[in-house]
Design an enzyme around this catalytic site. Structure first.
Site, PDB file in Angstrom:
ATOM      1  N   LYS A  53       0.850  -1.202   0.000  1.00 35.70           N
ATOM      2  CA  LYS A  53       0.000   0.000   0.000  1.00 35.70           C
ATOM      3  C   LYS A  53       0.881   1.246   0.000  1.00 35.70           C
ATOM      4  O   LYS A  53       0.649   2.183  -0.765  1.00 35.70           O
ATOM      5  CB  LYS A  53      -0.921   0.002   1.233  1.00 35.70           C
ATOM      6  CG  LYS A  53      -2.092  -0.950   1.082  1.00 35.70           C
ATOM      7  CD  LYS A  53      -2.854  -1.169   2.388  1.00 35.70           C
ATOM      8  CE  LYS A  53      -3.890  -2.265   2.191  1.00 35.70           C
ATOM      9  NZ  LYS A  53      -4.546  -2.719   3.405  1.00 35.70           N
ATOM     10  N   GLN A  97      -4.925  -1.381   9.588  1.00 39.17           N
ATOM     11  CA  GLN A  97      -4.837  -2.722   9.003  1.00 39.17           C
ATOM     12  C   GLN A  97      -5.426  -3.772   9.948  1.00 39.17           C
ATOM     13  O   GLN A  97      -5.075  -3.824  11.130  1.00 39.17           O
ATOM     14  CB  GLN A  97      -3.354  -3.036   8.704  1.00 39.17           C
ATOM     15  CG  GLN A  97      -3.121  -4.359   8.012  1.00 39.17           C
ATOM     16  CD  GLN A  97      -3.667  -4.399   6.596  1.00 39.17           C
ATOM     17  OE1 GLN A  97      -3.489  -3.484   5.811  1.00 39.17           O
ATOM     18  NE2 GLN A  97      -4.357  -5.481   6.263  1.00 39.17           N
ATOM     19  N   ASP A 120     -11.326   2.918   3.933  1.00 37.18           N
ATOM     20  CA  ASP A 120     -11.726   1.507   3.842  1.00 37.18           C
ATOM     21  C   ASP A 120     -13.251   1.374   3.771  1.00 37.18           C
ATOM     22  O   ASP A 120     -13.766   0.303   3.441  1.00 37.18           O
ATOM     23  CB  ASP A 120     -11.224   0.747   5.092  1.00 37.18           C
ATOM     24  CG  ASP A 120     -10.122  -0.241   4.771  1.00 37.18           C
ATOM     25  OD1 ASP A 120      -9.929  -0.544   3.574  1.00 37.18           O
ATOM     26  OD2 ASP A 120      -9.465  -0.708   5.718  1.00 37.18           O
TER      27      ASP A 120
END
Ligand code: NDP
Length: 292
Positions: A53, A97, A120
């Site tokens: 990422k 995460q 997200d």
């Protein structure tokens, strides 16, 4: 044999769109989007995801801020970091995460992310906005799937879509996106009666189950489009491990009109959509329209 949808090439196009938009934002508005990624602990798969990422964020011209915390981090410490990132104007997107260590309540942490920075799309505010058709941050994996479907079909209106799997991160938002495109949507799950028959009625099948090669060729209506979200590691013929999806690709490709492979289908789209979401979030936070 069906048309194999090349997710790798599609994702490369999405990333180059992102890079072009970032360059316009810099030139015209003096804005560099910033994405903060928080990793707690040493989970090897998470470390690889976070590294990828960060690399792709920088390649698109954005600022990447990585925060690595030990696996002894408390919930209060993690929440304090998220609150600091919420207040930092150079941070436009925040991603924590998952999975998180056992002592941390993931839902509570996600609930502290500013919904406008929640790239997200997991915050309940964004889940609600998506459900009622308001502008929201959309979870990256289903966003990637709907982009590929729209690119392949153009108009999805009136198609029968079956989503196999009802998780909060893939199945449910996928169904909401298909509904927003005027598909007739069925959500199947582990209690669905006669899943093969349900799938045979579908013009579009999205498999997000986590069971290797579960969807078989004779479940697929001839000409249907099959999007395989599954990522499963199994032992290959030579004893080495290999990645397979939730769909038996060789069988399904005999029936489907188009199909995504694993690897190289949905997977590469997920990070590309994270980058696209970061640009969207940046523009909304600055009250400017997203560059073309
Ligand atoms: P979850 O385990 O959270 O959900 C799986 C879903 O599948 C559940 O709704 C479950 O039903 C359903 N299911 C399980 N067994 C069956 C069965 N025999 N028949 C019908 N439905 C069944 O998984 P995720 O949604 O998080 O992930 C799904 C897959 O997608 C995984 O392989 C994961 O690795 C992959 N994935 C890939 C991503 C990517 O970037 N490409 C990103 C995210 C996930 P029930 O609710 O009844 O238990």
């Amino acid at each position: 044999m069906s048309n194999v949808i090349d997710g790798k090439a599609f994702a490369a196009n999405v990333r180059s769109d992102v890079a072009r938009k970032v360059s316009t934002l810099k030139q015209d508005h003096n804005i560099t989007p910033g994405l903060a990624v928080v990793l707690v602990g040493e989970d090897p798969a998470s470390q690889v995801y976070v590294r990828n990422k960060g690399k792709q964020t920088i390649e698109c011209g954005m600022e990447s801020m990585e925060h690595k915390l030990p696996d002894t981090t408390t919930q209060a410490e993690l929440v304090a970091l998220v609150e600091k990132l919420n207040a930092d104007p150079s941070v436009n997107g925040i991603l924590v995460q998952l999975p998180l260590p056992d002592q941390i309540d993931a839902d509570a942490v996600i609930g502290t992310i500013d919904p406008d920075k929640d790239v997200d799309g997991f915050h309940v505010i964004n889940v609600g906005r998506l459900a009622i058709g308001e502008k929201s941050m959309v979870p990256c994996t289903p966003l990637g799937c709907i982009m590929m479907l729209k690119d392949h079909h153009g108009d999805l209106s009136g198609k029968n879509a079956v989503v196999v799997g009802r998780s909060n991160i893939v199945g449910k938002p996928m169904a909401a996106l298909l509904l927003a495109e005027n598909c007739t949507v069925t959500i199947a799950h582990s209690r669905t009666a006669d899943l093969p028959a349900v799938c045979r009625a579908a013009d579009i099948i999205v498999a997000a189950v986590g069971r290797p090669e579960m969807v078989l060729g004779d479940w697929i209506k001839p000409g249907a489009t099959v999007i395989d979200v599954g990522i499963n590691r199994i032992e290959g013929e030579n004893g080495k491990s290999k990645l397979v999806g939730d769909v038996n690709f060789a069988e399904a490709a005999e029936h489907a009109g188009a199909i995504t492979p694993v690897p190289g289908g949905v997977g590469p789209m997920t990070i590309a959509c994270l980058l696209a979401n970061t640009v969207t979030a940046t523009c909304r936070q600055h009250g400017i329209s997203e560059p073309d």
